[in-house]
Write an enzyme that holds these catalytic residues in place. Structure first.
Site, PDB file in Angstrom:
ATOM      1  N   PHE A  85       0.827  -1.029   0.104  1.00  0.00           N
ATOM      2  CA  PHE A  85       0.155  -0.043  -0.189  1.00  0.00           C
ATOM      3  C   PHE A  85       0.753   1.207  -0.098  1.00  0.00           C
ATOM      4  O   PHE A  85       1.046   2.105  -1.132  1.00  0.00           O
ATOM      5  CB  PHE A  85      -1.009  -0.130   1.339  1.00  0.00           C
ATOM      6  CG  PHE A  85      -1.720   1.191   1.592  1.00  0.00           C
ATOM      7  CD1 PHE A  85      -2.142   1.906   0.863  1.00  0.00           C
ATOM      8  CD2 PHE A  85      -1.502   1.515   3.000  1.00  0.00           C
ATOM      9  CE1 PHE A  85      -2.794   3.044   1.063  1.00  0.00           C
ATOM     10  CE2 PHE A  85      -2.390   2.856   3.472  1.00  0.00           C
ATOM     11  CZ  PHE A  85      -3.132   3.540   2.358  1.00  0.00           C
TER      12      PHE A  85
ATOM     13  N   LYS B 133       8.563  -9.275  -1.636  1.00  0.00           N
ATOM     14  CA  LYS B 133       8.504 -10.820  -1.773  1.00  0.00           C
ATOM     15  C   LYS B 133       7.244 -11.184  -2.541  1.00  0.00           C
ATOM     16  O   LYS B 133       6.916 -12.123  -2.865  1.00  0.00           O
ATOM     17  CB  LYS B 133       8.396 -11.381  -0.470  1.00  0.00           C
ATOM     18  CG  LYS B 133       8.276 -12.915  -0.329  1.00  0.00           C
ATOM     19  CD  LYS B 133       8.193 -12.867   1.280  1.00  0.00           C
ATOM     20  CE  LYS B 133       7.797 -14.715   1.423  1.00  0.00           C
ATOM     21  NZ  LYS B 133       7.545 -14.720   2.892  1.00  0.00           N
TER      22      LYS B 133
ATOM     23  N   ALA C 232       9.066  -2.837   3.707  1.00  0.00           N
ATOM     24  CA  ALA C 232       8.553  -4.308   3.758  1.00  0.00           C
ATOM     25  C   ALA C 232       8.376  -4.624   5.086  1.00  0.00           C
ATOM     26  O   ALA C 232       9.064  -4.817   6.086  1.00  0.00           O
ATOM     27  CB  ALA C 232       9.358  -5.207   3.143  1.00  0.00           C
TER      28      ALA C 232
ATOM     29  N   GLU D 247       2.121   2.769  16.641  1.00  0.00           N
ATOM     30  CA  GLU D 247       1.528   1.703  17.463  1.00  0.00           C
ATOM     31  C   GLU D 247       2.751   1.409  18.432  1.00  0.00           C
ATOM     32  O   GLU D 247       2.307   0.511  19.297  1.00  0.00           O
ATOM     33  CB  GLU D 247       1.113   0.637  16.668  1.00  0.00           C
ATOM     34  CG  GLU D 247       0.152   1.006  15.602  1.00  0.00           C
ATOM     35  CD  GLU D 247      -0.803  -0.031  15.125  1.00  0.00           C
ATOM     36  OE1 GLU D 247      -0.833  -1.191  15.552  1.00  0.00           O
ATOM     37  OE2 GLU D 247      -1.617   0.313  14.005  1.00  0.00           O
TER      38      GLU D 247
ATOM     39  N   TYR E 192       2.140  -7.357  16.367  1.00  0.00           N
ATOM     40  CA  TYR E 192       2.692  -6.520  15.273  1.00  0.00           C
ATOM     41  C   TYR E 192       3.411  -5.344  15.631  1.00  0.00           C
ATOM     42  O   TYR E 192       4.824  -5.257  15.144  1.00  0.00           O
ATOM     43  CB  TYR E 192       1.263  -5.995  14.493  1.00  0.00           C
ATOM     44  CG  TYR E 192       1.656  -4.870  13.489  1.00  0.00           C
ATOM     45  CD1 TYR E 192       2.511  -4.845  12.557  1.00  0.00           C
ATOM     46  CD2 TYR E 192       1.209  -3.573  13.656  1.00  0.00           C
ATOM     47  CE1 TYR E 192       2.916  -3.560  11.807  1.00  0.00           C
ATOM     48  CE2 TYR E 192       1.384  -2.335  13.089  1.00  0.00           C
ATOM     49  CZ  TYR E 192       2.321  -2.366  12.060  1.00  0.00           C
ATOM     50  OH  TYR E 192       2.632  -1.387  11.360  1.00  0.00           O
TER      51      TYR E 192
ATOM     52  N   GLY F 276      -6.545  -7.125  23.184  1.00  0.00           N
ATOM     53  CA  GLY F 276      -5.369  -6.095  23.509  1.00  0.00           C
ATOM     54  C   GLY F 276      -5.549  -4.856  22.505  1.00  0.00           C
ATOM     55  O   GLY F 276      -4.792  -4.028  22.507  1.00  0.00           O
TER      56      GLY F 276
END
Ligand code: NAD
Ligand code: TYD
Length: 380
Positions: free
Chosen positions: A14, A37, A85, A139, A186, A319
């Protein structure tokens, strides 16, 4: 300006595709190598309009393949890396954290080591400032509280936040000095990669910059993320799975404004610095969802708001971070970057793009993704 050879990782995703497009068009004397990839999230369709430009090339590569990355840097004389990436979807990270650690941590380490090795072996071309630029997320800072449920005036206004809705949901913001407190696999993996990048500067003198950006929206976002998923669902009158009560707050930036910030920072940012990127543009999920429904309905000639009944409250994400709000005043003050687009304009542009590009949506969501989507939501 000097010729340069820049590897942009994740260029088929994106944000990466917008960064590749901007650099290919704006800098015809640079060689831009898109290193990707092509996971489910990477799609060369995103770059159809520039794929034949003479200064663009694509290399299909897993960034975790250290030897292959090193060979690429050496054979092409890479003097700049813009590293995007990553595995990026929080819900996937909850189901499959190993893949996130592999790509986001080990992949970043492999790129750092390859850049360090090649740049140590070979002097930089005359007049070129080598740079390893790592793109990260807000984040990593964790979650902020919502201190005023009605919203307050934000401390700063930017073009992004200057529309009808003009709120901050608390008095604290993510600043560059804040301690990292990631909550999801993440964000934990991204936080770890940020630490590795900084350690390569402090230990080996690698020239690095890290930026942490808020939630992006715009064309070519994979439709598992809130905005494209919901636009597509509204169009097809499918349920809109709102996690929890829809009260979580995110700070939204139009993707092309992020790409412009990356351009500014790549060329003018100070080595070893961190810059936060955002537009002081906080929205509760439920409010954005209502704007999306109204916009899709209006553009499709439906009764305004007639699809509100698609809103379906489902079990909350584990979470689930309550509020993200980024303070990007350092970037504005030091490098003069500002968002160019007001949020309501950006949303309208974005909704139009998805409505006009149903083929793209169908293409990227065919096959494997359908099974994933059904498995994600069957228990909610
Ligand atoms: P995306 O998921 O749309 O694209 C990720 C790209 O990385 C894909 O093209 C994929 O094929 C590629 N990729 C994944 N694993 C790879 C591997 N092992 N080797 C090579 N390529 C691989 O992601 P995005 O939303 O464009 O995010 C790009 C970057 O920006 C990420 O690092 C993300 O953490 C960061 N970021 C995203 C946002 C956001 O709102 N989307 C906000 C702030 C920061
Ligand atoms: P998302 O686009 O996944 O970005 P992030 O989790 O990185 O902020 O989600 C944005 C917000 O929307 C987040 O608070 C979770 C919420 N959300 C839903 O309520 N339903 C959904 O189906 C999705 C994908 C997200």
């Amino acid at each position: 300006m000097n010729n340069r050879t820049i590897a942009i990782t994740g260029g088929a995703g994106f944000i990466g595709s917008h960064v590749v497009r901007l650099f290919v068009k704006k800098y015809p004397h640079y060689n831009i190598i898109n290193v990707d990839k092509l996971t489910y999230a990477g799609n060369l369709e995103n770059l159809k309009d520039i794929e034949n430009e003479p200064n663009y090339s694509f290399v299909k590569l897993d960034i975790c393949d250290y030897e292959a990355v090193y060979e690429l840097f050496k054979s092409r004389g890479v003097d700049g890396v813009i590293h995007l990436a990553a595995e990026t979807h929080v819900d996937r990270s909850i189901k499959d954290p190993f893949t996130f650690a592999r790509t986001n941590v080990m992949g970043t380490l492999s790129l750092l080591q390859a850049a360090r090795r090649y740049w140590d072996e070979t002097p930089a071309p005359q007049g070129v400032r080598r740079l390893f630029y790592h793109i990260s997320t807000d984040e990593v800072y964790g979650a902020l509280e919502i201190t005023d449920p009605l919203g307050i005036e934000p401390p700063f206004t930017t073009k992004a936040s200057s529309g009808k809705h003009h709120l901050a949901y608390g008095s604290k913001f993510f600043t560059e000095e804040l301690k990292y407190q990631p909550h999801s696999p993440y964000s934990a993996a991204k936080a770890s990669s940020d630490h590795f990048v900084r350690s390569y500067h402090d230990t080996y003198g690698l020239p690095v910059i890290v930026t942490n950006c808020s939630n992006n929206y715009g064309p070519y976002q994979f439709p598992e993320k809130l905005i494209p998923l919901f636009i597509n669902n509204i169009r097809h009158r499918k349920k809109l799975p709102v996690y929890g009560r829809g009260e979580n707050v995110r700070d939204w930036l139009y993707v092309e404004d992020h790409a412009r910030a990356i351009d500014t920072i790549f060329h003018k940012g100070e080595i070893a610095q961190t810059y936060n990127i955002g537009g002081f543009n906080e929205w509760k999920n439920i409010d954005i969802i209502k704007v999306l429904i109204e916009t899709v309905d209006a553009l499709l000639g439906r009764e305004p708001g007639e699809d509100m009944n698609l809103i379906t409250y489902v079990t909350d994400r584990a979470g689930h971070d309550l509020r993200y709000a980024i303070d990007s005043s350092k970037l504005q003050r030091e490098l003069g970057w500002e968002p160019s687009l007001q949020f309501e304009e950006g949303i309208e542009k974005t909704v139009k793009w998805y409505l006009e590009n149903q083929d793209w949506l169908d293409n990227v969501t065919s096959g494997e993704y359908q099974n994933y989507y059904e498995s994600m939501y069957k228990d909610r």
